[in-house]
Design a protein around this motif. Structure first.
Motif, PDB file in Angstrom:
ATOM      1  N   ASP A   1       0.826  -1.215   0.000  1.00  0.00           N
ATOM      2  CA  ASP A   1       0.000   0.000   0.000  1.00  0.00           C
ATOM      3  C   ASP A   1       0.856   1.260   0.000  1.00  0.00           C
ATOM      4  O   ASP A   1       0.458   2.293  -0.546  1.00  0.00           O
ATOM      5  CB  ASP A   1      -0.926   0.016   1.226  1.00  0.00           C
ATOM      6  CG  ASP A   1      -2.000  -1.053   1.165  1.00  0.00           C
ATOM      7  OD1 ASP A   1      -2.292  -1.534   0.062  1.00  0.00           O
ATOM      8  OD2 ASP A   1      -2.552  -1.399   2.228  1.00  0.00           O
TER       9      ASP A   1
ATOM     10  N   GLY B   1     -15.612   4.454   1.907  1.00  0.00           N
ATOM     11  CA  GLY B   1     -16.262   4.466   0.602  1.00  0.00           C
ATOM     12  C   GLY B   1     -17.630   5.127   0.612  1.00  0.00           C
ATOM     13  O   GLY B   1     -18.493   4.780  -0.207  1.00  0.00           O
TER      14      GLY B   1
ATOM     15  N   TRP C   1     -11.386   7.852  -9.711  1.00  0.00           N
ATOM     16  CA  TRP C   1     -11.242   7.120  -8.460  1.00  0.00           C
ATOM     17  C   TRP C   1      -9.860   6.471  -8.434  1.00  0.00           C
ATOM     18  O   TRP C   1      -9.496   5.747  -9.360  1.00  0.00           O
ATOM     19  CB  TRP C   1     -12.299   6.035  -8.317  1.00  0.00           C
ATOM     20  CG  TRP C   1     -13.690   6.519  -8.055  1.00  0.00           C
ATOM     21  CD1 TRP C   1     -14.781   6.362  -8.848  1.00  0.00           C
ATOM     22  CD2 TRP C   1     -14.145   7.235  -6.893  1.00  0.00           C
ATOM     23  NE1 TRP C   1     -15.887   6.935  -8.276  1.00  0.00           N
ATOM     24  CE2 TRP C   1     -15.533   7.484  -7.073  1.00  0.00           C
ATOM     25  CE3 TRP C   1     -13.519   7.703  -5.734  1.00  0.00           C
ATOM     26  CZ2 TRP C   1     -16.294   8.161  -6.139  1.00  0.00           C
ATOM     27  CZ3 TRP C   1     -14.290   8.386  -4.803  1.00  0.00           C
ATOM     28  CH2 TRP C   1     -15.653   8.608  -5.001  1.00  0.00           C
TER      29      TRP C   1
ATOM     30  N   ASN D   1      -7.763   3.699  -6.358  1.00  0.00           N
ATOM     31  CA  ASN D   1      -7.966   2.604  -5.417  1.00  0.00           C
ATOM     32  C   ASN D   1      -6.688   2.419  -4.604  1.00  0.00           C
ATOM     33  O   ASN D   1      -5.680   1.925  -5.118  1.00  0.00           O
ATOM     34  CB  ASN D   1      -8.295   1.316  -6.175  1.00  0.00           C
ATOM     35  CG  ASN D   1      -8.663   0.166  -5.259  1.00  0.00           C
ATOM     36  OD1 ASN D   1      -8.282   0.147  -4.096  1.00  0.00           O
ATOM     37  ND2 ASN D   1      -9.398  -0.797  -5.775  1.00  0.00           N
TER      38      ASN D   1
ATOM     39  N   ARG E   1      -5.895   0.303  -2.550  1.00  0.00           N
ATOM     40  CA  ARG E   1      -5.587  -1.095  -2.279  1.00  0.00           C
ATOM     41  C   ARG E   1      -4.764  -1.742  -3.390  1.00  0.00           C
ATOM     42  O   ARG E   1      -4.048  -2.713  -3.154  1.00  0.00           O
ATOM     43  CB  ARG E   1      -6.889  -1.883  -2.071  1.00  0.00           C
ATOM     44  CG  ARG E   1      -7.724  -1.337  -0.935  1.00  0.00           C
ATOM     45  CD  ARG E   1      -9.059  -2.035  -0.765  1.00  0.00           C
ATOM     46  NE  ARG E   1      -9.964  -1.873  -1.888  1.00  0.00           N
ATOM     47  CZ  ARG E   1     -10.661  -0.768  -2.153  1.00  0.00           C
ATOM     48  NH1 ARG E   1     -10.524   0.302  -1.376  1.00  0.00           N
ATOM     49  NH2 ARG E   1     -11.460  -0.696  -3.193  1.00  0.00           N
ATOM     50  N   ASN E   2      -4.904  -1.220  -4.614  1.00  0.00           N
ATOM     51  CA  ASN E   2      -4.161  -1.825  -5.723  1.00  0.00           C
ATOM     52  C   ASN E   2      -3.509  -0.808  -6.657  1.00  0.00           C
ATOM     53  O   ASN E   2      -2.829  -1.186  -7.619  1.00  0.00           O
ATOM     54  CB  ASN E   2      -5.059  -2.771  -6.530  1.00  0.00           C
ATOM     55  CG  ASN E   2      -6.270  -2.054  -7.122  1.00  0.00           C
ATOM     56  OD1 ASN E   2      -6.270  -0.836  -7.313  1.00  0.00           O
ATOM     57  ND2 ASN E   2      -7.310  -2.817  -7.429  1.00  0.00           N
TER      58      ASN E   2
ATOM     59  N   GLU F   1      -4.901   1.253  -8.785  1.00  0.00           N
ATOM     60  CA  GLU F   1      -5.573   1.495 -10.056  1.00  0.00           C
ATOM     61  C   GLU F   1      -6.287   2.845 -10.049  1.00  0.00           C
ATOM     62  O   GLU F   1      -6.905   3.224  -9.050  1.00  0.00           O
ATOM     63  CB  GLU F   1      -6.582   0.384 -10.355  1.00  0.00           C
ATOM     64  CG  GLU F   1      -5.937  -0.964 -10.617  1.00  0.00           C
ATOM     65  CD  GLU F   1      -6.959  -2.044 -10.934  1.00  0.00           C
ATOM     66  OE1 GLU F   1      -8.178  -1.739 -10.888  1.00  0.00           O
ATOM     67  OE2 GLU F   1      -6.547  -3.190 -11.217  1.00  0.00           O
TER      68      GLU F   1
ATOM     69  N   GLN G   1      -9.224   4.922 -12.011  1.00  0.00           N
ATOM     70  CA  GLN G   1     -10.376   4.731 -12.895  1.00  0.00           C
ATOM     71  C   GLN G   1     -11.047   6.076 -13.150  1.00  0.00           C
ATOM     72  O   GLN G   1     -11.490   6.743 -12.208  1.00  0.00           O
ATOM     73  CB  GLN G   1     -11.379   3.761 -12.246  1.00  0.00           C
ATOM     74  CG  GLN G   1     -10.787   2.429 -11.839  1.00  0.00           C
ATOM     75  CD  GLN G   1     -11.718   1.638 -10.919  1.00  0.00           C
ATOM     76  OE1 GLN G   1     -12.774   2.113 -10.528  1.00  0.00           O
ATOM     77  NE2 GLN G   1     -11.308   0.422 -10.595  1.00  0.00           N
TER      78      GLN G   1
ATOM     79  N   PRO H   1     -18.467   5.945  -4.614  1.00  0.00           N
ATOM     80  CA  PRO H   1     -17.568   4.861  -5.053  1.00  0.00           C
ATOM     81  C   PRO H   1     -18.341   3.583  -5.365  1.00  0.00           C
ATOM     82  O   PRO H   1     -19.526   3.432  -5.000  1.00  0.00           O
ATOM     83  CB  PRO H   1     -16.642   4.663  -3.858  1.00  0.00           C
ATOM     84  CG  PRO H   1     -16.796   5.883  -3.023  1.00  0.00           C
ATOM     85  CD  PRO H   1     -18.186   6.357  -3.237  1.00  0.00           C
TER      86      PRO H   1
ATOM     87  N   SER I   1     -17.781   0.654  -4.125  1.00  0.00           N
ATOM     88  CA  SER I   1     -17.913  -0.213  -2.956  1.00  0.00           C
ATOM     89  C   SER I   1     -17.802   0.636  -1.705  1.00  0.00           C
ATOM     90  O   SER I   1     -17.241   1.730  -1.724  1.00  0.00           O
ATOM     91  CB  SER I   1     -16.850  -1.312  -2.953  1.00  0.00           C
ATOM     92  OG  SER I   1     -15.553  -0.755  -2.879  1.00  0.00           O
TER      93      SER I   1
ATOM     94  N   ASN J   1     -12.941  -0.684   2.311  1.00  0.00           N
ATOM     95  CA  ASN J   1     -13.317  -0.220   0.982  1.00  0.00           C
ATOM     96  C   ASN J   1     -13.091   1.285   0.894  1.00  0.00           C
ATOM     97  O   ASN J   1     -14.003   2.060   0.624  1.00  0.00           O
ATOM     98  CB  ASN J   1     -14.775  -0.562   0.682  1.00  0.00           C
ATOM     99  CG  ASN J   1     -14.985  -2.033   0.394  1.00  0.00           C
ATOM    100  OD1 ASN J   1     -14.737  -2.503  -0.709  1.00  0.00           O
ATOM    101  ND2 ASN J   1     -15.404  -2.774   1.409  1.00  0.00           N
TER     102      ASN J   1
ATOM    103  N   TRP K   1     -11.448   4.763  -0.667  1.00  0.00           N
ATOM    104  CA  TRP K   1     -11.237   5.316  -2.002  1.00  0.00           C
ATOM    105  C   TRP K   1     -10.699   6.728  -1.906  1.00  0.00           C
ATOM    106  O   TRP K   1     -11.004   7.464  -0.955  1.00  0.00           O
ATOM    107  CB  TRP K   1     -12.539   5.324  -2.804  1.00  0.00           C
ATOM    108  CG  TRP K   1     -13.072   3.969  -3.132  1.00  0.00           C
ATOM    109  CD1 TRP K   1     -13.934   3.223  -2.381  1.00  0.00           C
ATOM    110  CD2 TRP K   1     -12.754   3.189  -4.278  1.00  0.00           C
ATOM    111  NE1 TRP K   1     -14.185   2.018  -2.988  1.00  0.00           N
ATOM    112  CE2 TRP K   1     -13.476   1.963  -4.172  1.00  0.00           C
ATOM    113  CE3 TRP K   1     -11.935   3.399  -5.389  1.00  0.00           C
ATOM    114  CZ2 TRP K   1     -13.405   0.970  -5.142  1.00  0.00           C
ATOM    115  CZ3 TRP K   1     -11.865   2.389  -6.369  1.00  0.00           C
ATOM    116  CH2 TRP K   1     -12.598   1.195  -6.233  1.00  0.00           C
TER     117      TRP K   1
END
Length: 472
Positions: free
Chosen positions: A363, A414, A432, A434, A436-437, A439, A441, A456, A458, A463, A465
């Protein structure tokens, strides 16, 4: 994922010569930079026992792992917490001769030299604590022993300053202890003076206090304190780290600040409630809590649960969007470099090697990706959020750039957020991120008018964001 890690590693290695030029405070007094004017993003790791517990091969393995994940600062202690004066390092050497700070042991410091040099090669800065705070009188005694006086603190500081004056180092005094009395205050001032005498003022300096405190309470007006550090600690989830930031931003003179010890990944919440610190190692918890390797087998003993990667992210993003110029990650096994079958300070879920690749460490790589080109231009601004923002788990942190070109809003659970769009000018591209990964978007393009609700995909715990708004 592999491509991202390789890229960050290359950046870190190529930047080593820049870090060797030392760090300074930017003229805005909000963040740190190299002496070439490049903003420096403090993504730290807590490796208090690095010099004390790991051999050279292990230290290289650890440092290479951290460089690959985008960490920029490694916080480690010369005179370590876990009986660091009497228990020797991996090569049988103790740091002081006859427990005397005026007589450093050359063999021990050659090992420290090796680690500092390897860190430099990898583009890492060492946040070096000359000593853990239990070597000075305090309200929270540890293994000790208490060996520092006003006189020998200056001598030890000058020794360290001279030895590492041309290395990528930041000095961190304090060592998890607050200032007990005037004598202790003078000892820390004396050590700071010695460090400056030895290194000619080449390095920045700060102070690492006890949990729930900050350096400004003791030393904000001290000439040697270049930036503030606070320890938000390990007492609960959703700690109000923004309260530290809000306070420190109002002080004069203004100084940058870092959360130098937030909740560690995999450490038991309020661990001290479930341990007997009058006892030693595995005896600090009842029989049956630990397995034969000394790792936690019965998690239910720690009734408040454990901090996770989610807690790491929440505190990290809240800190940065509240004005911090840095954040220090920590893992319970890594701070103490816990080895299977070894002595135990605070019981661990995994050993240090397994813990290097825990989710929270990845992270930090994603945090660097989104913050590196933006953090120095961020100013906290809760007025981006329409309505009242409650503290605690539903807190929404917001910040905008000084040139009004972008804004960031972090949603720990979220939750939908209403954004005051006219805080930005022109067309706004919303995305957005993320945490956690890593990404990103795209959501779409919007006018900078009225109030827009963003929701968001989720929600709920784990969760989180980050809403990124950029003018085009």
């Amino acid at each position: 994922m592999k491509t991202i890690i390789w890229t960050i590693t290359l950046i870190c290695i190529c930047s080593a010569s820049t870090f060797s030029q030392q760090l300074r405070v930017n003229e805005s007094q909000r963040y740190l930079e190299t002496n070439q004017g490049k903003p420096f993003l403090w993504i730290g790791d807590t490796a208090w026992e690095l010099f004390h517990k790991l051999n050279r091969e292990e230290a290289v393995e650890y440092l290479e792992n951290r460089a690959a994940k985008g960490f920029s600062v490694i916080q480690a202690v010369v005179l370590a917490e876990n009986d660091g004066l009497r228990t020797p390092n991996s090569y049988g050497d103790v740091p002081l001769i006859d427990l005397d700070p005026a007589q450093p042991n050359e063999a021990y410091f050659k090992h420290v030299d090796f680690i500092v040099n390897k860190a430099e090669e990898l583009g890492l800065v060492i946040g070096m604590l000359p000593t853990w705070g239990d070597k000075i009188e305090s309200a929270n005694p540890g293994a000790g022993p208490e060996v520092f006086t006003i006189e020998n603190a200056a001598i030890f500081g000058a020794f360290l300053g001279e030895r590492y004056k041309n290395k990528p180092v930041v000095w961190i005094l304090g060592g998890d202890r607050n200032v007990l009395n005037k004598q202790v205050y003078q000892i820390w001032n004396s050590m700071a003076g010695g460090l400056k005498k030895g290194d000619g003022g080449n390095h920045l300096m700060t102070f690492h206090p006890r949990g729930g405190s900050h350096s400004a309470y003791f030393f904000h007006n001290a000439e040697w304190l270049d930036f503030n550090m606070y320890q938000s600690g390990h007492g609960s989830k959703y700690i109000n780290v923004y309260d530290y930031a809000n306070y420190l931003m109002l002080l004069h003179p203004q100084k940058p600040f870092v959360d130098g010890e937030p909740a560690y990944e995999d450490i038991a919440i309020k661990f001290w409630k479930h341990m007997d610190f009058s006892k030693y190692s595995e005896k600090r918890v009842p029989t049956g809590v630990l397995d034969t390797d000394g790792l936690i087998e019965n998690r239910s003993h720690f009734k408040d649960g454990f901090f996770s990667d989610y807690d790491i992210r929440v505190h990290a993003y809240w800190n940065f969007l509240s004005g911090a110029c840095g954040y220090t990650y920590g893992n319970n096994a890594i701070w103490q470099m816990q080895k299977k079958g070894g002595e135990i300070a605070i019981p661990c879920l995994y050993d240090w090697r397994e813990s290097m690749d825990r989710p929270g460490a990845f992270d930090m790589m994603h945090l660097r990706e989104i913050m590196e080109e933006r953090f120095y231009n961020l100013v906290p601004d809760q007025s981006f959020v329409y309505g009242i923002t409650p503290k605690g788990e539903n807190y929404i942190a917001a910040a905008g750039s000084t040139d009004k070109s972008f804004a960031m809003i972090y949603l720990a659970k979220g939750q939908p957020v209403k954004v005051v769009m006219n805080k930005l000018k022109g067309n706004v591209q919303a995305s957005w991120f993320n945490p956690r990964n890593g990404e990103l978007q795209q959501i779409g393009n919007f006018s900078s008018e009225g109030i827009k609700t963003f929701t968001p995909s989720s929600s709920g715990e784990n969760n989180d964001w980050l809403l990124l708004l950029e003018t085009k």
